[in-house]
Design a protein around this motif. Structure first.
Motif, short mmCIF file in Angstrom:
data_model
loop_
_atom_site.label_atom_id
_atom_site.label_comp_id
_atom_site.label_asym_id
_atom_site.label_seq_id
_atom_site.Cartn_x
_atom_site.Cartn_y
_atom_site.Cartn_z
N ALA A 194 -6.49 -11.99 -4.29
CA ALA A 194 -7.52 -11.83 -5.32
C ALA A 194 -7.67 -10.33 -5.52
O ALA A 194 -7.98 -9.60 -4.58
CB ALA A 194 -8.83 -12.44 -4.84
N ASN A 196 -3.14 -1.70 6.00
CA ASN A 196 -3.29 -2.51 7.21
C ASN A 196 -3.02 -1.73 8.49
O ASN A 196 -3.46 -2.14 9.56
CB ASN A 196 -2.37 -3.73 7.14
CG ASN A 196 -3.05 -4.92 6.49
OD1 ASN A 196 -3.98 -4.73 5.70
ND2 ASN A 196 -2.61 -6.12 6.79
N ARG A 215 1.27 -16.03 -0.25
CA ARG A 215 -0.19 -16.00 -0.22
C ARG A 215 -0.71 -15.37 -1.52
O ARG A 215 -0.07 -14.49 -2.09
CB ARG A 215 -0.72 -15.27 1.01
CG ARG A 215 -0.58 -13.77 0.96
CD ARG A 215 -1.03 -13.14 2.26
NE ARG A 215 -0.97 -11.70 2.20
CZ ARG A 215 0.12 -10.99 2.33
NH1 ARG A 215 1.28 -11.60 2.52
NH2 ARG A 215 0.08 -9.67 2.27
N GLU A 247 11.31 2.26 4.66
CA GLU A 247 10.90 0.85 4.68
C GLU A 247 11.87 0.06 5.56
O GLU A 247 13.08 0.16 5.40
CB GLU A 247 10.84 0.30 3.25
CG GLU A 247 10.67 -1.19 3.12
CD GLU A 247 9.51 -1.81 3.90
OE1 GLU A 247 8.38 -1.35 3.76
OE2 GLU A 247 9.78 -2.76 4.68
N ALA A 248 11.30 -0.73 6.47
CA ALA A 248 12.12 -1.43 7.46
C ALA A 248 12.91 -2.61 6.89
O ALA A 248 13.98 -2.93 7.39
CB ALA A 248 11.23 -1.91 8.60
N THR A 261 4.08 0.98 13.83
CA THR A 261 4.83 1.71 14.86
C THR A 261 4.29 3.13 14.97
O THR A 261 4.18 3.68 16.07
CB THR A 261 6.33 1.79 14.46
OG1 THR A 261 6.78 0.48 14.21
CG2 THR A 261 7.18 2.44 15.52
N VAL A 280 0.82 -1.21 0.00
CA VAL A 280 0.00 0.00 0.00
C VAL A 280 0.87 1.27 0.00
O VAL A 280 0.65 2.18 -0.81
CB VAL A 280 -1.00 -0.03 1.18
CG1 VAL A 280 -1.74 1.28 1.31
CG2 VAL A 280 -1.99 -1.18 1.00
N PHE A 312 -6.21 -5.74 0.62
CA PHE A 312 -5.34 -4.91 -0.22
C PHE A 312 -6.17 -4.02 -1.14
O PHE A 312 -5.83 -2.85 -1.37
CB PHE A 312 -4.38 -5.79 -1.03
CG PHE A 312 -3.62 -4.98 -2.05
CD1 PHE A 312 -2.72 -4.01 -1.65
CD2 PHE A 312 -3.83 -5.17 -3.41
CE1 PHE A 312 -2.04 -3.22 -2.59
CE2 PHE A 312 -3.15 -4.40 -4.35
CZ PHE A 312 -2.26 -3.43 -3.94
N ASN A 313 -7.27 -4.57 -1.65
CA ASN A 313 -8.14 -3.77 -2.53
C ASN A 313 -8.55 -2.47 -1.83
O ASN A 313 -8.53 -1.40 -2.40
CB ASN A 313 -9.38 -4.58 -2.91
CG ASN A 313 -9.02 -5.77 -3.80
OD1 ASN A 313 -8.42 -5.61 -4.84
ND2 ASN A 313 -9.36 -6.97 -3.37
C1 LIG Z 1 -4.21 -15.14 4.40
C2 LIG Z 1 -4.44 -13.79 3.79
C3 LIG Z 1 -5.06 -13.69 2.55
C4 LIG Z 1 -5.31 -12.44 1.99
N1 LIG Z 1 -5.94 -12.37 0.79
C5 LIG Z 1 -6.23 -11.16 0.25
C6 LIG Z 1 -6.88 -11.06 -1.02
O1 LIG Z 1 -7.23 -12.07 -1.64
N2 LIG Z 1 -7.13 -9.82 -1.53
C7 LIG Z 1 -6.79 -8.67 -0.87
O2 LIG Z 1 -7.07 -7.57 -1.36
N3 LIG Z 1 -6.16 -8.74 0.33
C8 LIG Z 1 -5.86 -9.94 0.90
N4 LIG Z 1 -5.20 -10.01 2.09
C9 LIG Z 1 -4.83 -8.75 2.77
C10 LIG Z 1 -3.53 -8.13 2.24
O3 LIG Z 1 -2.48 -9.06 2.30
C11 LIG Z 1 -3.19 -6.89 3.07
O4 LIG Z 1 -4.31 -6.06 3.12
C12 LIG Z 1 -2.01 -6.11 2.48
O5 LIG Z 1 -0.85 -6.89 2.51
C13 LIG Z 1 -1.76 -4.84 3.30
O6 LIG Z 1 -0.68 -4.12 2.77
P1 LIG Z 1 0.04 -2.98 3.60
O7 LIG Z 1 1.06 -2.39 2.68
O8 LIG Z 1 -0.94 -2.10 4.26
O9 LIG Z 1 0.78 -3.74 4.81
P2 LIG Z 1 2.01 -4.73 4.73
O10 LIG Z 1 1.93 -5.57 3.52
O11 LIG Z 1 2.10 -5.38 6.07
O12 LIG Z 1 3.28 -3.72 4.57
C14 LIG Z 1 3.77 -2.94 5.63
C15 LIG Z 1 5.21 -2.52 5.30
O13 LIG Z 1 5.69 -1.65 6.33
C16 LIG Z 1 7.00 -2.02 6.72
N5 LIG Z 1 7.21 -1.58 8.12
C17 LIG Z 1 6.69 -2.11 9.24
N6 LIG Z 1 7.08 -1.40 10.33
C18 LIG Z 1 7.86 -0.38 9.89
C19 LIG Z 1 8.55 0.69 10.53
N7 LIG Z 1 8.52 0.89 11.85
N8 LIG Z 1 9.28 1.56 9.77
C20 LIG Z 1 9.32 1.39 8.42
N9 LIG Z 1 8.67 0.39 7.75
C21 LIG Z 1 7.94 -0.48 8.47
C22 LIG Z 1 7.03 -3.54 6.54
O14 LIG Z 1 8.35 -4.02 6.36
C23 LIG Z 1 6.16 -3.72 5.28
O15 LIG Z 1 6.90 -3.69 4.09
C24 LIG Z 1 -4.93 -11.25 2.68
C25 LIG Z 1 -4.27 -11.34 3.91
C26 LIG Z 1 -4.04 -12.61 4.48
C27 LIG Z 1 -3.36 -12.69 5.82
#
Ligand SMILES: Cc1cc2nc3c(=O)[nH]c(=O)nc-3n(C[C@H](O)[C@H](O)[C@H](O)COP(=O)(O)OP(=O)(O)OC[C@H]3O[C@@H](n4cnc5c(N)ncnc54)[C@H](O)[C@@H]3O)c2cc1C
Length: 396
Positions: A52, A289, A49, A34-35, A170, A15, A302-303
């Motif tokens: 979709a 997230n 994983r 990025e950590a 964090t 995201v 993710f959507n």
């Molecule tokens: C089993 C499973 C199935 C799923 N299936 C789907 C699906 O079919 N379709 C869908 O849309 N979604 C799905 N999801 C949800 C989707 O995976 C998440 O919504 C998505 O990964 C969220 O992305 P994000 O970038 O917000 O968080 P993350 O992917 O968790 O990325 C967070 C980033 O922040 C970094 N970070 C963390 N702390 C710090 C810090 N202090 N300083 C700097 N960087 C930091 C991390 O290293 C990471 O790169 C699924 C989830 C699960 C568990």
């Protein structure tokens, strides 16, 4: 030395990385913190994983220039088959009925993560990686961010911080933003299977007394499995022999795809609905997230996070083009208000699905079967479900 930016995005994952790409042509100075290095992130088992992706998501990724690199590894969903195990209710959605070539796409998380990271390399934005945010102080005119990179402390200043640092954010903790947590008492068991029959671009969602089971097409003869189970049952299935596991999966799923064979390690993700109590606070916006973690039953996490990023980028663009303060509380409050409707709807929809379809109480079983039966015969209701599946439900 203090580094000064307009926007600091904390978290360059799916995201946060997408937001940085969406700000490509904005008149802003952007930094991404990025950590974990991309090699570290790609080596995590969680990258296996399947995601979709709704049709609306694919369109946004295309606009960000990421889709051409992902497309060769993605599988279109042309049919969605929803059924209730052991009962009569069933419904099918077809892309052709909507006049489109696919309702969405399935791709491994690691493929998308890598494509976003590669695209980020082409941007002029500063990237601090690997580096972690360890402190934040928000003031009236700006915000100070303390980074830890190797053993060094780096001070940054910005007009706005975007927290895209995932479920254990964090930034959220440093601001003291509480979260509402609803534990579903379930684990998503994730793996992949080889299938005897052609997956034929079909995603299966099968509701069972223990929880929903999804098989998403990855290749012509390979599907990703997301099997939601009570914690105890999931722990048992995670440790069963391959033969025992496949026998049970086959019994629950049936033979829609012929014989199944295990094709990937099994992993468990405990499921909770987590919502931060604030979307914006003192020059900080939470997205992805960091703001909401959903049950994967409807594949919406993710959507939804990508739509957070898309709307925020659009608003930041306009605010910056007029030379206005991008951390202005009123501006941020208006963004949060606009975003609220989509979030509330998708969370209600996903949470409702979990409750109705993970319940074995006879009146609910009957009601949901009647609903699936009726849905299959009622074009307007089916159109609404298709809109959700395609990621257009909230009108973005
Ligand atoms: C089993 C499973 C199935 C799923 N299936 C789907 C699906 O079919 N379709 C869908 O849309 N979604 C799905 N999801 C949800 C989707 O995976 C998440 O919504 C998505 O990964 C969220 O992305 P994000 O970038 O917000 O968080 P993350 O992917 O968790 O990325 C967070 C980033 O922040 C970094 N970070 C963390 N702390 C710090 C810090 N202090 N300083 C700097 N960087 C930091 C991390 O290293 C990471 O790169 C699924 C989830 C699960 C568990």
């Amino acid at each position: 030395m203090v580094y000064d930016y307009d926007v600091v995005i904390v978290g360059g994952g799916l995201v946060g990385g997408s937001l940085a790409l969406a700000l490509r042509d904005a008149p802003l100075r952007v930094a991404v913190v990025e950590a974990a290095s991309i090699t570290e992130r790609l080596s995590l088992a969680a990258g296996d994983r399947a995601l979709a992706l709704a049709r609306g998501t694919v369109q946004i990724l295309d606009g960000l220039g990421v889709w051409p690199a992902v497309r060769p590894h993605a599988m279109p969903i042309r049919h969605i088959h929803v059924s209730d195990r052991g009962h009569f209710g069933k419904t099918r959605l077809h892309a052709a009925d909507k006049g489109v070539d696919s309702l969405g796409q399935v791709v491994l998380a690691r493929v998308l993560e890598e494509a976003i990271d590669r695209a980020l390399e082409t941007l002029p934005w500063t990237r601090f990686c690997p580096a972690r945010v360890v402190g934040l102080q928000a003031g009236r005119d700006g915000i100070c961010i303390n980074l830890r990179q190797d053993r060094d402390d780096l001070p940054l200043t910005a007009r706005l911080v975007v927290a895209a640092d995932g479920g254990s954010s964090t930034v959220r903790r440093l601001l003291g933003i509480e979260q509402g947590v609803q534990d579903y008492g379930q684990t998503a068991l994730v793996t992949a299977v080889r299938t005897d029959r052609d997956t034929a671009y079909t995603a299966y969602e099968r509701f069972t007394a223990a929880g929903p089971l999804a098989l998403l097409p990855l290749e012509r003869h390979r599907s990703a499995v997301v099997w939601t189970l009570p914690h105890g049952e999931a722990a048992e299935r995670l440790h069963q022999t391959e033969a025992e596991f496949i026998a049970q999966l086959q019994e629950v799923f049936g033979y829609w795809l012929g014989r199944l064979e295990l094709a990937a390690p099994r992993q468990g993700f405990p499921l909770k609905l987590i919502r931060a109590e604030k979307m914006v606070d003192r020059r900080v916006v939470l997205i992805g997230n960091a703001l909401h973690q959903l049950h994967p039953v409807a594949g919406q996490g993710f959507n939804l996070g990508l739509r957070d990023a898309a709307l925020l980028a659009e608003r930041l663009f306009t605010q910056a083009a007029f030379g206005d303060d991008i951390g202005d509380p009123l501006f941020l409050a208006r963004y949060a208000q606009t975003r609220q409707r989509d979030l509330a709807r998708v969370i209600r929809f996903t949470d409702g699905l979990v409750r109705v379809f993970s319940n074995a109480a006879p009146p609910l079983v009957l009601a949901r079967n009647l609903a699936l039966f009726a849905l299959d015969r009622l074009p307007p209701a089916k159109r609404l479900l298709s809109r959700y599946a395609m990621g257009y439900g909230a009108g973005l």
